[in-house]
Design an enzyme around this catalytic site. Sequence first.
Site, PDB file in Angstrom:
ATOM      1  CD  GLU A 129      -2.791   1.330   0.195  1.00  0.00           C
ATOM      2  OE1 GLU A 129      -3.669   0.479   0.077  1.00  0.00           O
ATOM      3  OE2 GLU A 129      -2.668   2.289  -0.590  1.00  0.00           O
ATOM      4  CB  VAL A 132       0.809   3.897  -5.164  1.00  0.00           C
ATOM      5  CG1 VAL A 132       0.142   4.987  -5.994  1.00  0.00           C
ATOM      6  CG2 VAL A 132       1.510   2.895  -6.065  1.00  0.00           C
ATOM      7  CB  ILE A 136      -3.274   8.309  -0.333  1.00  0.00           C
ATOM      8  CG1 ILE A 136      -2.803   9.751  -0.234  1.00  0.00           C
ATOM      9  CG2 ILE A 136      -4.681   8.234  -0.889  1.00  0.00           C
ATOM     10  CD1 ILE A 136      -2.723  10.457  -1.587  1.00  0.00           C
ATOM     11  CD  GLU A 190      12.240   7.449  -3.822  1.00  0.00           C
ATOM     12  OE1 GLU A 190      12.717   6.333  -3.609  1.00  0.00           O
ATOM     13  OE2 GLU A 190      11.195   7.838  -3.273  1.00  0.00           O
ATOM     14  CE  LYS A 205       5.441   6.960  -5.501  1.00  0.00           C
ATOM     15  NZ  LYS A 205       5.796   8.319  -5.071  1.00  0.00           N
TER      16      LYS A 205
HETATM   17  N1  HSE Z   1      10.170  10.222  -3.263  1.00  0.00           N
HETATM   18  C1  HSE Z   1       8.790   9.886  -3.186  1.00  0.00           C
HETATM   19  C2  HSE Z   1       7.957  11.135  -3.331  1.00  0.00           C
HETATM   20  C3  HSE Z   1       8.505   9.233  -1.872  1.00  0.00           C
HETATM   21  O1  HSE Z   1       8.528  12.224  -3.226  1.00  0.00           O
HETATM   22  O2  HSE Z   1       6.762  11.032  -3.552  1.00  0.00           O
HETATM   23  C4  HSE Z   1       7.128   8.650  -1.738  1.00  0.00           C
HETATM   24  O3  HSE Z   1       6.919   7.613  -2.659  1.00  0.00           O
END
Ligand code: HSE
Length: 323
Positions: A129, A132, A136, A190, A205
């Site tokens: 979960e 993505v 949420i 990231e 995603k």
């Molecule tokens: N690096 C990702 C973002 C982290 O900024 O949405 C969450 O998936």
Amino acid sequence: MKTINIGLLGLGNIGTGSYKTLEMNRKVIEKNSGLDLQITRILERDVDRDRGIDVPMEKFTQNPDDIFKDPEISIVIELLGGIEPATSFMISAMENGKHVVTANKAAVAASFDKLMSTAEENGVQFKFEASVGGGIPILHPLTTVLRANDFSEIMGIVNGTTNYVLTQMTDHGFDYDSVLKTAQEKGFAEADPTADVEGIDVANKLSILMALSFDKYVPPTEIPTEGITKITPADIEAARVKGCKIKLVAYAKRDGDTIDYGVKPMELPLSHPLASVSDEFNAIFVVGNAVGELMFYGKGAGPLPTGSAVMGDVLEIAKSISK
Ligand code: HSE
């Protein structure tokens, strides 16, 4: 009270957020589930970093088999990030009979079929979960209470880092580099923010969203993808003059047997529901033929929102195996 032992792979931003979520809400979780969840082993090299949590030294290991071969551990949380060794570790955990929870969209999107089939072959649950939309709940609804729908469209802002950067540039005129640095400091980005700013994280995603809603797996490398690195203050101003905001959007639209999909920055009119999604917030708009239009909104990045989704999956599994 029944105890469920958990092994954690990785104590970075999201690992720490997941650990904190469990400790912060331990009483609530115990009261609601009647279960005592314990993270008993943690695969992590950096044992000295101050993470603002109290982790007993004896929990740390550098040998993944201390987790995979531990008969007391029933759930493994993978939060190493990156495709390898994360994917091999998840497969080993499942082959050793462990249920697996991950937030790792890169690994899930790259090996979706293999990970799903390994879980099935080994009779274990595999939940992702948090991969993505951060906090949420989107994947669980798509695969449960909305499963009676035929989906025709998904459109979303699913990267907190780039949405934070674009929002700060648009609303405050801040420059790209300093805003990206703040996003990294807040734990949204990231480890290598290239995946965020080049749209790769969004493609990962979207690949997962399409696999679950359209039953069509498209490897992220085959999704046309454009990030935000070419967006200039002049582009933002030109959009503003037209009454629009620039947002990095993932989209997939089905027409019969054809699906049009991609990731790209779009000029959205201010009246568009996604135009008002700011900073690290994400939103996913879905159209099903029975339910109609739906919008899911919340924090899409950050240690605690993502930790909320990780521990939610863990709790679901823990409840199902303790019946
Ligand atoms: N690096 C990702 C973002 C982290 O900024 O949405 C969450 O998936």
